[in-house]
Design an enzyme around this catalytic site. Sequence first.
Site, PDB file in Angstrom:
ATOM      1  N   HIS A  72       0.852  -1.196   0.000  1.00 12.70           N
ATOM      2  CA  HIS A  72       0.000   0.000   0.000  1.00 12.70           C
ATOM      3  C   HIS A  72       0.887   1.244   0.000  1.00 12.70           C
ATOM      4  O   HIS A  72       1.812   1.345   0.807  1.00 12.70           O
ATOM      5  CB  HIS A  72      -0.903   0.016   1.238  1.00 12.70           C
ATOM      6  CG  HIS A  72      -2.075  -0.917   1.149  1.00 12.70           C
ATOM      7  ND1 HIS A  72      -3.180  -0.825   1.938  1.00 12.70           N
ATOM      8  CD2 HIS A  72      -2.299  -1.983   0.329  1.00 12.70           C
ATOM      9  CE1 HIS A  72      -4.057  -1.757   1.617  1.00 12.70           C
ATOM     10  NE2 HIS A  72      -3.535  -2.483   0.647  1.00 12.70           N
ATOM     11  N   LYS A 293       1.556  -0.127  15.241  1.00 11.59           N
ATOM     12  CA  LYS A 293       2.953  -0.194  15.663  1.00 11.59           C
ATOM     13  C   LYS A 293       3.301  -1.431  16.480  1.00 11.59           C
ATOM     14  O   LYS A 293       4.481  -1.756  16.632  1.00 11.59           O
ATOM     15  CB  LYS A 293       3.293   1.051  16.496  1.00 11.59           C
ATOM     16  CG  LYS A 293       3.403   2.315  15.667  1.00 11.59           C
ATOM     17  CD  LYS A 293       4.520   2.207  14.662  1.00 11.59           C
ATOM     18  CE  LYS A 293       4.299   3.161  13.493  1.00 11.59           C
ATOM     19  NZ  LYS A 293       4.940   2.674  12.275  1.00 11.59           N
TER      20      LYS A 293
END
Length: 383
Positions: A72, A293
């Site tokens: 992406h 994350k």
Amino acid sequence: MRTQVVIVGAGPAGLLLSHLLGLDGIDSVLVERQTAEYVQARIRAGILEAGTVELLRDAGLGARLDVEGMEHRGIHLQWPEHRHHVDFADLIGRSVTVYGQTEVTKDLMAAREKAGRPAYYSADGVTLHDVTGKPSVTFVDSDGKARRIDADVVVGCDGFHGPSRASIPDPQVWERTYPFAWLGVLADVAPSTDELIYAWHPDGFAMHSMRSPRVSRFYLQVAPDEDIAAWSDDRIWAALSERLGVPGWTLETGPITEKSVLPMRSFVATPMRHGNLYLAGDAAHIVPPTGAKGLNLAVADVALLARALTAAVRGDDRLVDAYSETALRRVWRCTHFSWWMTSMLHRHGDDFDARLQLAQLQRTVTSEAAAKELAENYAGLPL
Ligand code: APR
Ligand code: PHB
């Protein structure tokens, strides 16, 4: 049994550490409380930073990732009537890859089995001993046999609820619990978007993610104590359509195959080393999933620690002596970014707070400097 490194926890952090140490000829043994099937079945975020992808490839773990991972260029940031694409590749020359954490775990487990590195699953009563002297880990194995593993080093990769962090006396702990949670939804329907949509909405945050061209992943902001029974499939689709909707766009629906409420918290415990005990991944820190994350930070800890332990085995202690301080610099950077994304996108507080959030979103999609700050943090700072 004796080994060089005993690793408590066989999630992504423990499995990757065992793999990286093995590449450097360092023996390790994994001790995991759950069954391998249970560990593999955990549904978690699926965004890999550019650095994580590169590390997995360099470690010989990129074969399936290169075929099934979806690259992406960026993400869509949205608020009512407005959807803006933030193109990381244009802004900073780096992208991200959508590849479920369960897939990373599957690849790591396959690599461990192929290398024949020992692992004890369904280990009960795992206990750490003498971590500042001659460390050992005791437990009862799946056959009910009492075991002890002596090692030079113990690494706690046992997540937020594991025993390793408790073996560090007087840790300094920072914690922020958010006044909302995520309702996570997995559905057998093709994604209605090319790249992830992060949507601010008066009713609450919503996200459109994905696992494959045929499986979509969604999140809805809900109350921290939300009763999942109050969320029928119809109510879920109505809320997602409302919060993700912009003129001219339709959300495709399909069979919902999994739904669960995920808590939101920030947590950091220091130090990440005590004598011959090291912590890595969720054992030392938790980030809200908004910035994707968690897995990437576990990978960064482990990459750093594997290099440090390899140097120490070869007689150079400088990297292990600096491990906690070095790891925590990235931990706090990612903790701040995850807090910033979470605070900007989730409805909480009053109308003044809402206007501040919308101003921040507007700034981020109209200023190249602001968009680059988001891109650098989301796509990941170099390992
Ligand atoms: N004894 C042995 N193993 C244990 C114990 C224990 N007492 N307690 C927990 N564990 C195991 C868990 O069963 C789990 O498999 O430790 C492992 C920890 O794995 P994770 O929680 O996945 O943490 P980590 O490997 O650091 O990966 C971080 O996973 O949790 C997500 O969002 C997080 O994406 C991030 C990534
Ligand atoms: C997911 O696909 O599960 C996902 C993606 C991005 C996030 C969090 C979760 O920020």
